[in-house]
Design a protein around this motif. Structure first.
Motif, short mmCIF file in Angstrom:
data_model
loop_
_atom_site.label_atom_id
_atom_site.label_comp_id
_atom_site.label_asym_id
_atom_site.label_seq_id
_atom_site.Cartn_x
_atom_site.Cartn_y
_atom_site.Cartn_z
N ALA A 144 -102.46 60.28 55.77
CA ALA A 144 -103.63 59.69 55.11
C ALA A 144 -104.25 58.60 55.98
O ALA A 144 -105.47 58.52 56.11
N ALA A 203 -104.70 53.97 52.55
CA ALA A 203 -103.74 55.08 52.69
C ALA A 203 -102.52 54.84 51.82
O ALA A 203 -102.03 55.76 51.15
N LEU A 220 -103.50 55.44 48.19
CA LEU A 220 -103.73 56.86 47.94
C LEU A 220 -102.41 57.61 47.77
O LEU A 220 -102.23 58.37 46.83
N VAL A 221 -101.45 57.33 48.66
CA VAL A 221 -100.16 58.03 48.59
C VAL A 221 -99.38 57.57 47.36
O VAL A 221 -98.74 58.37 46.68
N VAL A 262 -102.90 65.22 49.53
CA VAL A 262 -103.33 64.01 50.25
C VAL A 262 -104.71 64.23 50.87
O VAL A 262 -105.60 63.39 50.74
N ARG A 263 -104.89 65.37 51.53
CA ARG A 263 -106.19 65.63 52.17
C ARG A 263 -107.31 65.67 51.12
O ARG A 263 -108.38 65.12 51.33
N VAL A 316 -108.09 62.21 50.15
CA VAL A 316 -108.83 61.53 51.21
C VAL A 316 -110.31 61.91 51.12
O VAL A 316 -111.19 61.05 51.17
#
Length: 195
Positions: A39, A49, A52-53, A81-82, A85
């Protein structure tokens, strides 16, 4: 005592669907660092990042009973994850075309299995480097990066100042950045993403 670190991803996910906290902890330990690096490479923002994770793992735990994964767990997590993002980029209306192009390119070109192998190697190098850190630096770094405690929480837990916590974390990160083996491993991962 059951050794969860010996279980396959599929076994862990089956246990997670039954709300097994230890299975979740093992999945978290196994994938947090590689997913964070993935990320961060696309976002170029460490805090975003991490958030997000972290959100992904919260979602995984809360929704695990209802999830059916038709691919490998690692493939599922990297895709999640992508997607997050891309959503973050859209949500924040980032106008940096380069970042958007790189993220799109990574989505099309990255072979998740190959990347997972490289990221596991990178995580092992990082863990080895952390093991060589002085005791206090290692303790502060692990509480920050693995236990995800704030500087204030770490300071209170260890009876030191927040400034000392910040300094120890900065020195630990500097030490990791200076490690030639890590620089090489990161270069290999980046090169593999673009061919």
């Amino acid at each position: 005592m059951v050794a969860y670190n010996t279980f396959t991803d599929q076994e862990l996910f089956s246990l997670l669907k039954k709300a097994d906290q230890q299975a979740f902890n093992e999945i978290y330990d196994r994938y947090w660092t590689p997913l964070y690096l993935h990320a961060n490479r696309m976002l170029r923002d460490e805090d975003a990042a991490q958030d997000l994770v972290q959100d992904l793992f919260i979602w995984l735990f809360e929704k695990s009973e209802d999830l059916d994964i038709n691919t490998s767990l690692s493939g599922f997590l990297y895709t999640a994850v992508r997607n997050r993002v891309f959503n973050a980029i859209k949500r924040n209306k980032l106008k940096d075309n380069y970042l958007i192009e790189i993220a799109a390119f990574a989505d099309e070109m990255i072979d998740v299995a190959d990347e997972h192998i490289h990221l596991k190697e990178l995580a092992a190098i990082i863990e080895r480097e952390i093991d060589f850190m002085p005791h206090k630096m290692k303790e502060v770094f692990n509480l920050s990066r693995k236990a995800h405690l704030s500087h204030k929480e770490i300071a209170e837990k260890l009876g030191i100042s927040e400034h000392t916590v910040s300094t120890q974390i900065q020195r630990a990160l500097l030490r990791l950045r200076k490690n030639k083996e890590l620089q090489y491993a990161v270069s290999v991962i980046i090169l593999n993403c673009f061919h």
